[in-house]
Scaffold this motif. Sequence first.
Motif: not given
Length: 94
Positions: A46, A66-69, A73, A76-77
């Motif tokens: 993260g 991760q793309d987000g936080k 998330d 999902a990755k």
Amino acid sequence: MFGQRYEPAQPANVFIAALNEEEGIGATISELSENLNAKRILVIDGHSQDRTVEVAKDQGAEILYQDGKGKGDALAKAIQCMSSDVEYVRHHRC
């Protein structure tokens, strides 16, 4: 489960969500490596500000970011990367 080796019918991918886990991630990866029939161990980071990624790489883990936080998330990755029928998703503190 730990204390004895778990061997699924086929190798599993292990996904570990991590954020600033430098102090414990190495032991977690080591224990999972010793006790699971893991095809590969991936750490979904993260965007840690400590040495989490470096320690994980030193233990042989692959790193994804991760793309987000948040843990959702990170999971999902991990799901995007699934390639085997058996998956093991673990949070470092669990």
